[in-house]
Write a protein that holds these residues in place. Structure first.
Motif, PDB file in Angstrom:
ATOM      1  N   GLY A 116       0.799  -1.217   0.000  1.00 50.21           N
ATOM      2  CA  GLY A 116       0.000   0.000   0.000  1.00 50.21           C
ATOM      3  C   GLY A 116       0.831   1.266   0.000  1.00 50.21           C
ATOM      4  N   ARG A 117       0.161   2.377  -0.332  1.00 51.93           N
ATOM      5  CA  ARG A 117       0.829   3.671  -0.444  1.00 51.93           C
ATOM      6  C   ARG A 117       0.111   4.755   0.363  1.00 51.93           C
ATOM      7  N   ASN A 118      -0.577   4.385   1.414  1.00 44.84           N
ATOM      8  CA  ASN A 118      -1.430   5.344   2.119  1.00 44.84           C
ATOM      9  C   ASN A 118      -0.664   6.410   2.878  1.00 44.84           C
ATOM     10  N   SER A 119       0.533   6.106   3.336  1.00 46.37           N
ATOM     11  CA  SER A 119       1.302   7.091   4.088  1.00 46.37           C
ATOM     12  C   SER A 119       2.729   7.098   3.587  1.00 46.37           C
ATOM     13  N   TYR A 120       3.454   8.127   3.954  1.00 48.50           N
ATOM     14  CA  TYR A 120       4.863   8.156   3.593  1.00 48.50           C
ATOM     15  C   TYR A 120       5.665   8.882   4.656  1.00 48.50           C
ATOM     16  N   LYS A 121       6.936   8.533   4.724  1.00 48.24           N
ATOM     17  CA  LYS A 121       7.828   9.102   5.726  1.00 48.24           C
ATOM     18  C   LYS A 121       8.853   9.977   5.017  1.00 48.24           C
ATOM     19  N   SER A 122       8.946  11.226   5.408  1.00 49.86           N
ATOM     20  CA  SER A 122       9.859  12.151   4.748  1.00 49.86           C
ATOM     21  C   SER A 122      10.284  13.232   5.725  1.00 49.86           C
ATOM     22  N   TRP A 123      11.422  13.886   5.434  1.00 52.28           N
ATOM     23  CA  TRP A 123      11.813  15.053   6.236  1.00 52.28           C
ATOM     24  C   TRP A 123      11.280  16.336   5.610  1.00 52.28           C
ATOM     25  N   GLY A 124      10.601  16.240   4.479  1.00 51.05           N
ATOM     26  CA  GLY A 124      10.045  17.444   3.859  1.00 51.05           C
ATOM     27  C   GLY A 124       9.677  17.282   2.403  1.00 51.05           C
ATOM     28  N   PRO A 125      10.631  16.954   1.525  1.00 50.93           N
ATOM     29  CA  PRO A 125      10.323  16.879   0.099  1.00 50.93           C
ATOM     30  C   PRO A 125       9.359  15.755  -0.237  1.00 50.93           C
ATOM     31  N   PHE A 126       8.610  15.941  -1.307  1.00 49.07           N
ATOM     32  CA  PHE A 126       7.692  14.904  -1.766  1.00 49.07           C
ATOM     33  C   PHE A 126       8.459  13.688  -2.260  1.00 49.07           C
ATOM     34  N   ASP A 127       9.548  13.923  -2.982  1.00 52.13           N
ATOM     35  CA  ASP A 127      10.328  12.817  -3.547  1.00 52.13           C
ATOM     36  C   ASP A 127      11.381  12.329  -2.560  1.00 52.13           C
ATOM     37  N   TRP A 128      10.901  11.650  -1.519  1.00 51.08           N
ATOM     38  CA  TRP A 128      11.788  11.064  -0.499  1.00 51.08           C
ATOM     39  C   TRP A 128      10.969  10.075   0.302  1.00 51.08           C
ATOM     40  N   PHE A 129      11.538   8.901   0.566  1.00 50.41           N
ATOM     41  CA  PHE A 129      10.862   7.928   1.416  1.00 50.41           C
ATOM     42  C   PHE A 129      11.899   7.191   2.246  1.00 50.41           C
ATOM     43  N   GLY A 130      11.705   7.184   3.571  1.00 49.30           N
ATOM     44  CA  GLY A 130      12.604   6.479   4.466  1.00 49.30           C
ATOM     45  C   GLY A 130      12.063   5.098   4.813  1.00 49.30           C
ATOM     46  N   PHE A 131      12.951   4.090   4.764  1.00 46.26           N
ATOM     47  CA  PHE A 131      12.553   2.706   4.995  1.00 46.26           C
ATOM     48  C   PHE A 131      12.960   2.230   6.392  1.00 46.26           C
ATOM     49  N   THR A 132      12.090   1.493   7.026  1.00 45.99           N
ATOM     50  CA  THR A 132      12.398   0.878   8.313  1.00 45.99           C
ATOM     51  C   THR A 132      13.142  -0.433   8.078  1.00 45.99           C
ATOM     52  N   GLU A 133      13.726  -0.976   9.149  1.00 43.69           N
ATOM     53  CA  GLU A 133      14.418  -2.259   9.032  1.00 43.69           C
ATOM     54  C   GLU A 133      13.430  -3.369   8.660  1.00 43.69           C
ATOM     55  N   GLU A 134      12.226  -3.284   9.191  1.00 45.25           N
ATOM     56  CA  GLU A 134      11.217  -4.290   8.871  1.00 45.25           C
ATOM     57  C   GLU A 134      10.876  -4.253   7.386  1.00 45.25           C
ATOM     58  N   GLN A 135      10.743  -3.056   6.824  1.00 43.80           N
ATOM     59  CA  GLN A 135      10.452  -2.936   5.396  1.00 43.80           C
ATOM     60  C   GLN A 135      11.608  -3.461   4.549  1.00 43.80           C
TER      61      GLN A 135
END
Length: 354
Positions: free
Chosen positions: A213-232
């Motif tokens: 799914g793509r319902n949420s995203y993790k970023s420090w600000g910019p739209f084009d950025w996604f941080g991954f967890t160890e589980e992911q």
């Protein structure tokens, strides 16, 4: 990247970059099909671009070794030009108090660093432009206004703030969108700090988000950025992806698909790490609004995020802060050694059309 803020003489573990992630559930903007989305769907180039398509990264010789080492020398001259007492030959001065403000042990974003002459000289190198021209299939390019890193080994006043495994592309996008790059300016082996990539992750990210799914995203600000967890990340490991430290020689250009998960590490050995970050893309992708914003950023010596043609993210000038919380008096927002605008630069900025 955000303006660097030195909050304490020694970085604390709880200053981890990941702690500053924001998780959002706002709907994404409508994303039209991207003209180059399928360019690296398969390996069919019969050159280094096939490695970019399959592994998500590659290394290309772009600048002669001797010239690259001259750029490294200019980087150290830049640090020594500040009246802070830094001396490359005296390890006792390899501390925050003697260095321009930076983050993560050597990433510089203040002092008009994005706009110093040596960064523009590197962006204008024939080998750099030729490599990005092969990536996109055109030499009519614009460039990002990225910064760089000067990481000294054996630092005793910097604690590792952790990894920040991420991709510089929104997980709402599909297909190839941006090719990132860094020009390496010193010998860079397994222990010398540098770029870590999750080999093969670029070919799997869409399947991952289609599944989860793509319902949420993790970023420090910019739209084009996604941080991954160890589980992911484990999902990618289960499908054969592995973390690789990319090694390079002076003058090598490391290129990677923005869908490739990556982060960087500081030197563990005795050699410094010096590099410049560069992304280039076809000029025809620019809207007039984004072109004007880029010209404004250039005129004001402001940096941008990696994607040079859309969703441009730039911060207004604010002096970086030293360890006592006071603004650094040496950060005026303008470079100490500004470039002289020439025809190639004007086209790479978007001031002049091709």
């Amino acid at each position: 990247m955000p303006i660097a803020v030195d909050t304490a003489p020694v970085e604390q573990p709880d200053s981890s970059f990941k702690k500053r992630f924001t998780e959002r559930t706002t709907p994404p903007p409508e994303l039209p099909p991207f003209f180059y989305a399928d360019r690296f769907d398969k390996a069919h180039f019969n050159d280094w671009r096939d490695e970019l398509a399959t592994k998500g990264y590659t290394v290309v010789k772009a600048i002669p070794t001797e010239k690259a080492l001259e750029y490294r020398e200019r980087a150290f001259q830049w640090m020594e030009s500040f009246p802070l007492g830094f001396d490359r030959n005296d390890v006792k001065t390899w501390k925050n108090e003697h260095l321009p403000v930076h983050i993560k042990g050597g990433m510089f974003h203040g002092y008009g660093f994005y706009d110093i002459s040596q960064l523009w000289d590197i962006r204008c190198e024939d080998g750099v432009i030729d490599a990005f021209a092969k990536v996109w299939g055109t030499d009519e390019l614009i460039t990002s206004f990225d910064g760089g890193s000067i990481m000294l080994p054996n630092r005793v006043d910097v604690m590792d703030s952790g990894k920040w495994e991420h991709m510089d592309q929104s997980h709402y996008r599909r297909g190839f969108y941006c090719c990132q790059g860094l020009v390496n300016l010193n010998n860079n082996g397994p222990d010398d700090g540098g770029l870590m990539v999750l080999e093969g992750s670029s070919t799997l990210v869409e399947e991952y988000f289609d599944t989860h799914g793509r319902n949420s995203y993790k970023s420090w600000g910019p739209f084009d950025w996604f941080g991954f967890t160890e589980e992911q990340q484990q999902w990618f490991f289960d499908r054969g992806c592995k973390w690789v430290k990319v090694c390079a020689e002076p003058g090598d250009l490391i290129l990677w698909d923005s869908r490739t998960m990556h982060y960087n590490v500081r030197p563990k050995g005795d050699r410094d790490r010096v590099c410049t970050y560069i992304c280039m893309a076809p000029a025809h992708l620019l809207t007039e609004e984004d072109r004007q914003l880029r010209v404004e950023c250039f005129e004001q010596s402001k940096g941008t995020t990696h994607v040079p043609f859309a969703a441009i993210y730039a911060r207004d000038f604010e002096p970086v802060k030293r360890s006592d919380g006071s603004p650094c008096p040496h950060d005026t927002g303008k470079p100490k050694n500004p470039p002289v605008l020439n025809d190639r630069m004007a086209k790479l900025v978007g001031i002049k059309p091709y």
